[in-house]
Design an enzyme around this catalytic site. Structure first.
Site, PDB file in Angstrom:
ATOM      1  N   GLU A 171      99.760  18.562 -37.002  1.00 41.93           N
ATOM      2  CA  GLU A 171     100.286  17.297 -37.520  1.00 41.93           C
ATOM      3  C   GLU A 171     100.604  17.293 -39.009  1.00 41.93           C
ATOM      4  O   GLU A 171     100.751  16.234 -39.601  1.00 41.93           O
ATOM      5  CB  GLU A 171      99.360  16.130 -37.158  1.00 41.93           C
ATOM      6  N   ASP A 196      95.330  14.388 -39.777  1.00 39.89           N
ATOM      7  CA  ASP A 196      95.177  12.953 -40.020  1.00 39.89           C
ATOM      8  C   ASP A 196      93.726  12.496 -39.873  1.00 39.89           C
ATOM      9  O   ASP A 196      93.409  11.321 -40.082  1.00 39.89           O
ATOM     10  CB  ASP A 196      96.138  12.092 -39.177  1.00 39.89           C
ATOM     11  N   HIS A 209      92.221   9.953 -34.232  1.00 39.86           N
ATOM     12  CA  HIS A 209      92.582   9.442 -32.906  1.00 39.86           C
ATOM     13  C   HIS A 209      91.905  10.258 -31.818  1.00 39.86           C
ATOM     14  O   HIS A 209      91.623  11.436 -32.012  1.00 39.86           O
ATOM     15  CB  HIS A 209      94.102   9.529 -32.715  1.00 39.86           C
ATOM     16  N   ASP A 250      93.366  10.822 -28.777  1.00 36.78           N
ATOM     17  CA  ASP A 250      94.412  11.589 -28.062  1.00 36.78           C
ATOM     18  C   ASP A 250      94.079  11.727 -26.578  1.00 36.78           C
ATOM     19  O   ASP A 250      94.354  12.764 -25.987  1.00 36.78           O
ATOM     20  CB  ASP A 250      94.590  12.978 -28.706  1.00 36.78           C
ATOM     21  N   ASP A 296      93.311  17.956 -36.426  1.00 39.06           N
ATOM     22  CA  ASP A 296      94.479  17.113 -36.737  1.00 39.06           C
ATOM     23  C   ASP A 296      94.288  16.661 -38.183  1.00 39.06           C
ATOM     24  O   ASP A 296      93.294  16.008 -38.496  1.00 39.06           O
ATOM     25  CB  ASP A 296      94.484  15.914 -35.783  1.00 39.06           C
ATOM     26  N   HIS A 310     101.587  13.061 -27.933  1.00 38.41           N
ATOM     27  CA  HIS A 310     100.549  13.578 -28.843  1.00 38.41           C
ATOM     28  C   HIS A 310      99.301  12.697 -28.793  1.00 38.41           C
ATOM     29  O   HIS A 310      98.263  13.061 -29.330  1.00 38.41           O
ATOM     30  CB  HIS A 310     101.079  13.734 -30.270  1.00 38.41           C
ATOM     31  N   HIS A 348     100.193  17.142 -31.993  1.00 45.17           N
ATOM     32  CA  HIS A 348      98.953  17.489 -31.310  1.00 45.17           C
ATOM     33  C   HIS A 348      99.078  17.605 -29.794  1.00 45.17           C
ATOM     34  O   HIS A 348      98.153  18.056 -29.135  1.00 45.17           O
ATOM     35  CB  HIS A 348      97.870  16.453 -31.672  1.00 45.17           C
ATOM     36  N   ASP A 393      89.827  14.408 -35.666  1.00 43.67           N
ATOM     37  CA  ASP A 393      91.015  13.554 -35.571  1.00 43.67           C
ATOM     38  C   ASP A 393      90.637  12.114 -35.885  1.00 43.67           C
ATOM     39  O   ASP A 393      89.497  11.696 -35.671  1.00 43.67           O
ATOM     40  CB  ASP A 393      91.528  13.643 -34.115  1.00 43.67           C
TER      41      ASP A 393
HETATM   42  N1  LIG Z   1      96.764   6.297 -29.920  1.00 41.96           N
HETATM   43  C1  LIG Z   1      98.132   6.320 -30.467  1.00 41.96           C
HETATM   44  C2  LIG Z   1      98.216   7.335 -31.611  1.00 41.96           C
HETATM   45  C3  LIG Z   1      98.243   8.761 -31.147  1.00 41.96           C
HETATM   46  C4  LIG Z   1      98.009   9.770 -32.259  1.00 41.96           C
HETATM   47  C5  LIG Z   1      98.090  11.087 -31.976  1.00 41.96           C
HETATM   48  B1  LIG Z   1      97.593  12.188 -32.955  1.00 41.96           B
HETATM   49  O1  LIG Z   1      96.154  12.164 -33.073  1.00 41.96           O
HETATM   50  O2  LIG Z   1      97.978  13.487 -32.450  1.00 41.96           O
HETATM   51  O3  LIG Z   1      98.136  11.996 -34.300  1.00 41.96           O
HETATM   52  C6  LIG Z   1      99.118   6.628 -29.347  1.00 41.96           C
HETATM   53  O4  LIG Z   1      98.675   6.901 -28.232  1.00 41.96           O
HETATM   54  O5  LIG Z   1     100.319   6.600 -29.627  1.00 41.96           O
HETATM   55 MN   LIG Z   2     100.214  13.207 -33.823  1.00 41.48          MN
HETATM   56 MN   LIG Z   3      95.588  11.955 -35.163  1.00 41.06          MN
HETATM   57 MN   LIG Z   4      95.688  14.272 -32.839  1.00 39.69          MN
END
Ligand SMILES: N[C@@H](CC/C=C/[B-](O)(O)O)C(=O)O
Ligand SMILES: [Mn+2]
Ligand SMILES: [Mn+2]
Ligand SMILES: [Mn+2]
Length: 301
Positions: A270, A227, A123, A125, A225, A138, A98, A121
């Site tokens: 993702e 997830d 998250h 991000d 995303d 990401h 992402h 998402d």
């Molecule tokens: N908040 C976590 C998880 C990040 C997740 C990113 B994704 O939404 O792109 O999967 C971090 O900063 O590592």
């Molecule tokens: Mn990710």
């Molecule tokens: Mn995510």
């Molecule tokens: Mn994401």
């Protein structure tokens, strides 16, 4: 309709190998033809691996991993997306992790400065260099898009800026403490899984659109995303979190956004096919293709 597909796939923004193979699986599952059957004129411009961008000599900046590679890939993606948007095409970007959204949304904003972003998402991000616990970029794209972190010159190209009232989240359930503070301080609207349970997805999407696009007259960039979906629905992804969106809730979001007629750009991010068993990969790839079809006009009746 004008369509365009790019599988800009990179795995620099997160540590687990394989997410850069996601797009190839989606394309090989037949996504371009599925979109042609919906009436889209799809120009698939190849599996951008951006391999010409060398990864040598890219030591962490602070704890940020692969910063120069991620930045260079995203800058190239921004130009690619902007170029297609300029020609009146709808850029569909298949990730890849992402962090790529730094590029896709910058590209969209350069063509549609008043665009709003709907971020689906688990998250947020939105970590900055100061708040990230992992250094995985990401988890940071939104902070760069908002210009919250000017401390890293390598990312100073991220322009024009997104503003806090032009982004809304749906599906959040794994937000870091530092991110919660950033969301609050910037007054960013976020519908977590709690709101989805409380109001139902139909009302949540309506409230989200009312917030960022009250007159339904602004271009929409949808950044999805996978997830955000429950791991039982989309298991092959790098950072799964239980308690996510159902298959139908994910598709409702895409259908409702297509119905606005405002969609100008779409990211499906993702999908990581290397993470689990073959059936789980197949299931996740199939869900990814189905979400894209729904966002691009496929209806149930
Ligand atoms: N908040 C976590 C998880 C990040 C997740 C990113 B994704 O939404 O792109 O999967 C971090 O900063 O590592
Ligand atoms: Mn990710
Ligand atoms: Mn995510
Ligand atoms: Mn994401």
């Amino acid at each position: 309709d004008r369509g365009w597909m790019s599988s800009t796939s990179r795995s620099g923004g997160q540590p687990r190998p394989g997410v850069d193979k996601g797009p190839i699986h989606l394309v090989e599952a037949g996504l371009p033809d599925q979109l042609r059957q919906l009436g889209w004129d799809v120009t698939f411009d190849g599996h951008h691996q951006f391999e010409e961008i060398s990864t040598q000599d890219d030591p962490p900046i602070g704890i940020l991993k692969n910063p120069r590679q991620v930045s260079k890939v995203c800058e190239a993606v921004a130009q690619t997306v902007a170029g297609h948007a300029k020609k009146g095409q709808l850029p569909l970007t298949l990730g890849g992790d992402h962090s790529l959204a730094m590029g896709t949304i910058s590209g969209t904003l350069s063509q549609y400065p008043d665009a709003c972003v709907i971020w689906i998402d688990a998250h947020a991000d939105i970590n900055t260099a100061a708040t990230t616990d992992t250094g995985n970029i990401h988890g940071m794209p939104v902070s760069f898009l908002l210009g919250l972190d000017e401390s890293i010159p390598e990312f100073s190209w991220v322009k024009p800026r997104l503003t806090p009232q032009r982004i809304v989240y749906i599906g959040l359930r794994d937000v870091d403490a530092g991110e919660k503070k950033i969301l609050r301080e910037n007054g960013i609207k976020a519908f977590s899984m709690h709101e989805v349970d409380r109001y139902g997805i139909g009302k949540v999407v309506e409230m989200a659109l009312d917030h960022v696009n009250p007159k339904r007259d602004l271009p929409i960039h949808l950044s999805f995303d996978v997830d955000a979906l429950d791991p039982s629905v989309a298991p092959s992804t790098g950072t799964p979190v239980r308690g996510g969106l159902t298959f139908r809730e994910g598709h409702y979001i895409c259908e409702a956004i297509y119905e606005t007629g405002c969609l100008v750009a779409l990211d499906l991010m993702e999908v990581n096919p290397s993470l689990s068993d073959a059936d789980a990969v197949k299931q996740t790839v199939a869900v990814g293709c189905s979400l894209v079809r729904s966002a691009l006009g496929e209806t149930l009746l």
